[in-house]
Design a protein around this motif. Structure first.
Motif, PDB file in Angstrom:
ATOM      1  N   PRO A 113      -5.037  -3.426   6.298  1.00  0.00           N
ATOM      2  CA  PRO A 113      -6.508  -3.349   6.332  1.00  0.00           C
ATOM      3  C   PRO A 113      -7.203  -4.516   5.636  1.00  0.00           C
ATOM      4  CG  PRO A 113      -5.565  -1.655   4.889  1.00  0.00           C
ATOM      5  CD  PRO A 113      -4.431  -2.259   5.656  1.00  0.00           C
ATOM      6  N   VAL A 114      -6.532  -5.162   4.709  1.00  0.00           N
ATOM      7  CA  VAL A 114      -7.158  -6.302   4.032  1.00  0.00           C
ATOM      8  C   VAL A 114      -6.975  -7.569   4.855  1.00  0.00           C
ATOM      9  CG1 VAL A 114      -7.073  -7.799   2.011  1.00  0.00           C
ATOM     10  CG2 VAL A 114      -6.934  -5.326   1.730  1.00  0.00           C
ATOM     11  N   ARG A 139       3.680  -3.895  -0.749  1.00  0.00           N
ATOM     12  CA  ARG A 139       3.820  -5.126  -1.515  1.00  0.00           C
ATOM     13  C   ARG A 139       5.288  -5.497  -1.684  1.00  0.00           C
ATOM     14  NH1 ARG A 139      -0.447  -7.364  -3.977  1.00  0.00           N
ATOM     15  NH2 ARG A 139      -2.344  -6.415  -3.249  1.00  0.00           N
ATOM     16  N   GLY A 188      -9.291  -6.451  -6.019  1.00  0.00           N
ATOM     17  CA  GLY A 188      -9.464  -5.525  -4.909  1.00  0.00           C
ATOM     18  C   GLY A 188      -8.425  -4.426  -4.956  1.00  0.00           C
ATOM     19  N   ALA A 189      -7.196  -4.794  -5.243  1.00  0.00           N
ATOM     20  CA  ALA A 189      -6.116  -3.807  -5.345  1.00  0.00           C
ATOM     21  C   ALA A 189      -6.318  -2.892  -6.545  1.00  0.00           C
ATOM     22  CB  ALA A 189      -4.780  -4.523  -5.436  1.00  0.00           C
ATOM     23  N   LEU A 248     -10.680  -9.265   5.390  1.00  0.00           N
ATOM     24  CA  LEU A 248     -10.758 -10.722   5.225  1.00  0.00           C
ATOM     25  C   LEU A 248     -11.204 -11.441   6.500  1.00  0.00           C
ATOM     26  CD1 LEU A 248      -7.712 -11.471   2.882  1.00  0.00           C
ATOM     27  CD2 LEU A 248     -10.129 -11.773   2.365  1.00  0.00           C
ATOM     28  N   ALA A 308     -10.127  -1.077   2.040  1.00  0.00           N
ATOM     29  CA  ALA A 308      -9.289  -1.795   1.082  1.00  0.00           C
ATOM     30  C   ALA A 308      -9.796  -3.219   0.918  1.00  0.00           C
ATOM     31  CB  ALA A 308      -7.850  -1.812   1.559  1.00  0.00           C
ATOM     32  N   MET A 309      -9.771  -3.688  -0.311  1.00  0.00           N
ATOM     33  CA  MET A 309     -10.303  -5.004  -0.617  1.00  0.00           C
ATOM     34  C   MET A 309      -9.198  -5.959  -1.037  1.00  0.00           C
ATOM     35  SD  MET A 309     -13.518  -5.317  -0.070  1.00  0.00           S
ATOM     36  CE  MET A 309     -13.031  -4.591   1.473  1.00  0.00           C
ATOM     37  N   PRO A 310      -9.426  -7.264  -0.846  1.00  0.00           N
ATOM     38  CA  PRO A 310      -8.368  -8.242  -1.115  1.00  0.00           C
ATOM     39  C   PRO A 310      -8.228  -8.616  -2.585  1.00  0.00           C
ATOM     40  CG  PRO A 310     -10.323  -9.332  -0.289  1.00  0.00           C
ATOM     41  CD  PRO A 310     -10.605  -7.872  -0.238  1.00  0.00           C
ATOM     42  N   GLY A 311      -7.140  -9.280  -2.855  1.00  0.00           N
ATOM     43  CA  GLY A 311      -6.936  -9.860  -4.176  1.00  0.00           C
ATOM     44  C   GLY A 311      -6.498  -8.842  -5.208  1.00  0.00           C
ATOM     45  N   VAL A 322     -16.190 -10.589   0.866  1.00  0.00           N
ATOM     46  CA  VAL A 322     -16.262  -9.142   1.062  1.00  0.00           C
ATOM     47  C   VAL A 322     -16.142  -8.422  -0.281  1.00  0.00           C
ATOM     48  CG1 VAL A 322     -13.778  -8.771   1.385  1.00  0.00           C
ATOM     49  CG2 VAL A 322     -15.402  -7.266   2.548  1.00  0.00           C
ATOM     50  N   LEU A 323     -15.653  -9.137  -1.282  1.00  0.00           N
ATOM     51  CA  LEU A 323     -15.471  -8.530  -2.607  1.00  0.00           C
ATOM     52  C   LEU A 323     -16.778  -8.318  -3.359  1.00  0.00           C
ATOM     53  CD1 LEU A 323     -12.330 -10.396  -3.989  1.00  0.00           C
ATOM     54  CD2 LEU A 323     -12.590  -7.921  -3.866  1.00  0.00           C
ATOM     55  N   ASP A 327       1.000   1.556  -1.309  1.00  0.00           N
ATOM     56  CA  ASP A 327       0.635   0.216  -1.734  1.00  0.00           C
ATOM     57  C   ASP A 327       1.855  -0.511  -2.302  1.00  0.00           C
ATOM     58  OD1 ASP A 327      -0.721  -1.993  -2.476  1.00  0.00           O
ATOM     59  OD2 ASP A 327      -2.396  -0.912  -3.339  1.00  0.00           O
ATOM     60  N   ILE A 383     -18.203  -4.675  -3.892  1.00  0.00           N
ATOM     61  CA  ILE A 383     -17.452  -3.697  -4.686  1.00  0.00           C
ATOM     62  C   ILE A 383     -17.250  -4.150  -6.134  1.00  0.00           C
ATOM     63  CG2 ILE A 383     -16.256  -2.784  -2.644  1.00  0.00           C
ATOM     64  CD1 ILE A 383     -13.688  -3.835  -4.281  1.00  0.00           C
ATOM     65  N   ILE A 384     -17.110  -5.446  -6.350  1.00  0.00           N
ATOM     66  CA  ILE A 384     -16.999  -5.895  -7.741  1.00  0.00           C
ATOM     67  C   ILE A 384     -18.325  -5.647  -8.449  1.00  0.00           C
ATOM     68  CG2 ILE A 384     -16.484  -7.845  -9.266  1.00  0.00           C
ATOM     69  CD1 ILE A 384     -14.100  -6.904  -7.591  1.00  0.00           C
TER      70      ILE A 384
END
Lengths: 590, 197
Positions: free
Chosen positions: A236-237, A568, B90-91, A242, B84-87, A249-250, A564, A253-254
């Motif tokens: 999904p990322v 990874r 994000g994780a 992306l 889901a977000m990157p980096g 896109v961050l 997750d 949420i950040i």
């Protein structure tokens, strides 16, 4: 890819080019190669802009093959900004082109006599170095226009702008993208200044006549690459967020987490975030005839970049990345996407690290040089660097220099490098990276993840009270502010005796939150020795933390976490397998 | 609360621009004490599969949520929904992330509002109370589910509804202007419906 090219710009009869076998550096590439060479060959106490420092440029091990997303270029040296080892990396075409020529690395060494402006050209016939004074003082865009006329549009160029020529500590190194725009930068740590100190303005690389690198076990490589690409597309990322919205896109949420530093790290949320978010930017790009989904090099599967056009529909810059949008946007109080894109264009042209520049402009705003939110003023300030004015040189020297020049107490730097776009007061774990990496505040180091999660090089279980976030989580001051410390020597950290609190400005209501409960006495966290407190307080102090630390949460896991972890772990194994197929044809151990 | 509807023809690019209001935040009616999962399922009409597999990043009142069943809504709550977000960060922010300890200081711990936790608030009382919560929808959630949410109607203050109309370039419906003219700081339920092709 077994050749290393050394260019000694300080040789008696002018630049001396030596081709040598990779030798002891064989089998490593990218960040591993550049850092290994710097560690082995650069005296740690040398001057970063002197003859003993070396600039090492290396593509990744898989660059030049058909492997998806294998176009990253690493650049290493001793940093003039931090005074320590530095690795900075970029996308663009250069890594693929270098690798197809069989070049594992380029090492620029020595110091030139006089003030040359070298143009290095590399193709299948060899390497040439020529002093071309006509290129002097050109911005990256103008430079590429000149080189495009000489060499055509199929070469890849690694170059510096005026900032690199002036050897400013915030200078970056640009790599051209697929459209031959100089938009992909190894930004951090002043690597561009080191290239400038070698007198090298540009490296033009032409892989005409070269083929894609072939693996020793083509079938296995092809199969592994297929799984790798499918994985990227399905995730999904990498297959959703992306490519649709870019790294920006961050922002939303950040910001939501309170970790989006605003107005020189004064607060963690920016009221204008929805005007500069990745979602907004992508919609604007599409509306103006640009692209919201675009790759920066051939063979990119993720395609997290884009093309940003101005209001008239003309190309202005690539899609500004998350760090850039934050640095020139929220951190400067600017919510004008066009102004941020213009600042991005100027940074690319002059050859500057966008993170460092955003932080520096924000410190200048803190100092009263201009007001927060003054987009026009910020653009003019960056233009000063290109002109080489005294003020411009100060700005190009980074946030630390700007803060010291104007007597600012709170400067968001670690080892003199500006903090990136994640506020460690909200996301304490990222503060560990800032505090412990030898490269200063760097969001890409983050190797705590490797031991926490992937169990590379050992294993530390974060929920057991030994996790790295404990190392920097400090109790807030009486006014609710937090302090962030730099240069914390590990030998000066100690474990407190069970049941005793270190003297310090705890708030009474948080006595139970710090340090950890007695039952965890076997895993007591590291804390700063009281004798170090005063010295540490000279470090970067940030205020107005939005959230105090709270009770230790229970260890948590679950299906999402397991998935997750699985993804990874599998991704890492797949990468290892790809390397194995390339260099030995054997299946790497997983 | 007044209802207003804006109709756009099929394929009108202004619908995409209207989606931008979803990331800035909009109001939705909810039942006091309902969990974030119940809200997504019953009010936003997300399927369980979508909630589990796509809504991987949730914030309630600016705090990242791990357990959406223990995150309870109250009057004025702010719920943000993201894929889901990157980096690394994000994780870190994902639900149930193995890196959750990196943000434990800001994690939502399932604490509800006072009303939900107090002994006198039984299920009957909660069901009887309607609240308005602020919702933000980001990235692919906004793109995928935004049109449906807009069509069913969102709650906006009159002033913001006027701003939205200006932003997407449509004439302000008379209903909104009337509210403004009267000086009322009122809310309205605005729906943007796209006609079928």
């Amino acid at each position: 890819m077994d050749t290393i090219i050394r260019i000694d710009v300080g040789a008696a009869k002018g630049p001396k080019v030596t081709k040598e076998a990779a030798g002891k550096y064989a089998g490593i590439g990218g960040r591993a190669l550049t850092s290994t060479v710097v560690a082995a060959e650069v005296p740690p106490l040398c001057h970063a802009l002197g003859p003993e420092n070396k600039l090492v440029i290396a593509p990744g091990l898989l660059s030049g093959t058909a492997a998806g997303n294998s176009g990253r270029l690493s650049i290493g040296c001793k940093s003039p900004l931090t005074g320590g080892i530095k690795e900075s990396n970029a996308g663009g075409q250069a890594a693929q082109v270098l690798a197809r020529l069989g070049i594992a690395g380029i090492i620029l060494e020595g110091a030139p006599a006089g003030t040359p402006c070298y143009l290095v050209t590399i193709d299948k016939d060899g390497v040439k170095v020529a002093d071309d004074q006509s290129l002097k003082g050109l911005g990256n865009y103008a430079l590429i226009d000149v080189l495009k006329k000489r060499f055509g549009e199929k070469v890849a160029v690694i170059s510096i702008g005026q900032a690199g020529e002036m050897r400013l500590p915030a200078a970056s190194i640009a790599c051209t993208d697929m459209e031959m725009h100089p938009t992909r930068h190894a930004g951090r740590g002043g690597v561009g200044a080191v290239m400038g100190s070698k007198g090298v303005k540009a490296i033009a690389i032409n892989d005409e006549g070269c083929k894609t690198r072939e693996p020793k076990n083509p079938e296995a490589f092809k199969a592994a690459n297929k799984v790798w690409i499918e994985g990227l597309k399905k995730h999904p990322v990498t297959g959703g967020g992306l490519p649709s919205f870019g790294t920006n896109v961050l922002s939303n949420i950040i910001n939501e987490a309170g970790g989006f530093p605003t107005n020189n790290f004064k607060t963690g949320q920016f009221a204008g975030v929805s005007k500069i978010s990745g979602e907004t930017c992508a919609a604007l790009e599409t509306k103006r005839g640009g692209l919201a989904t675009h790759g920066c090099h051939r063979g990119c599967v993720i395609q997290c970049s884009g093309i940003y056009n101005d209001a008239e529909g003309n190309y202005l810059t690539k899609q500004p990345e998350y760090e850039t949008v934050w640095a020139h946007g929220a951190n400067c109080g600017i919510d004008d996407m066009d102004a941020i894109a213009m600042l991005d264009r100027l940074d690319d042209d002059i050859g500057l690290d966008t993170i460092e520049m955003g932080a520096t402009v924000a410190v200048a705003m803190e100092a009263g040089l201009l007001k927060f939110g003054d987009a026009k003023g910020a653009i003019e300030l960056i233009k000063e660097i290109g002109k080489g004015t005294p003020l411009g040189r100060l700005v190009g020297s980074g946030a630390g220099a700007m803060g010291r020049a104007y007597g600012i107490e709170r400067i968001p730097v670690v080892k003199n490098q500006a903090m990136p776009a994640y506020d460690p007061r909200a996301i304490m774990g990222i503060g560990v990276t800032y505090a412990t990496t030898p490269m200063g505040a760097d969001h890409t180091a983050g190797y705590a993840i490797a031991t926490n999660i992937l169990k590379v090089g050992g294993y530390v279980d974060p929920p057991q009270g030994r996790g790295p976030d404990r190392a920097v989580a400090q109790p807030p001051d009486r006014d609710g502010s937090h302090r962030f410390h730099r240069h914390v020597p590990l030998h000066r950290l100690r474990r407190p005796r069970p049941g005793r609190h270190l003297p310090g400005p705890h708030r009474p209501d948080q006595r139970h939150a710090w340090p950890v409960p007695h039952r965890r006495r076997r895993h007591r966290p590291w804390q700063v020795h009281p004798q170090d407190r005063a010295r540490l307080q000279q470090g970067c102090r940030l205020h107005q933390g939005r959230r105090p630390p709270s009770d230790v949460d229970e260890a948590r896991s679950g299906s999402a976490a397991q998935r997750d972890l699985h993804h990874r772990g599998r991704g890492t194994r797949q990468s290892v397998q790809l390397v194995g197929f390339l260099i030995g044809g054997r299946r790497a151990r997983s | 609360m007044r209802d207003l509807e804006i109709a756009l023809p099929a394929g009108d690019p202004r619908r995409e621009e209207a989606l931008a209001v979803l990331q800035a935040g909009f109001g939705m009616e909810a039942r006091v004490g309902m969990s974030a999962r119940e809200f997504m399922r019953e009010v936003l009409l997300f399927t369980d599969d979508y909630i589990e597999n796509v809504i991987s990043t949730v914030f309630l009142d600016d705090k990242p949520v791990d357990d959406i069943d223990r995150a309870l809504l109250a009057e004025g709550s702010r719920l943000a929904l993201s894929a889901a977000m990157p980096g690394l960060v994000g994780a870190i922010m994902r639900r149930g992330s193995p890196y959750a300890s990196f943000r434990e200081a800001i994690t939502h711990r399932g604490e509800g509002h006072a009303g939900a936790d107090s002994p006198e608030s039984g299920p009957d009382k909660e069901e009887a109370t309607t609240i308005i919560v602020t919702v933000k929808m980001f990235n692919s959630v906004m793109r995928d589910r935004g049109p449906g949410v807009l069509a069913r109607g969102i709650v906006l203050a009159s002033g913001r509804a006027v701003e939205l109309c200006d932003a997407i370039g449509i004439d302000t419906p008379p209903g909104i202007s009337q509210g403004l003219d009267s000086g009322e700081a009122n809310l309205l339920r605005l729906s943007i419906v796209v006609s079928p092709a």
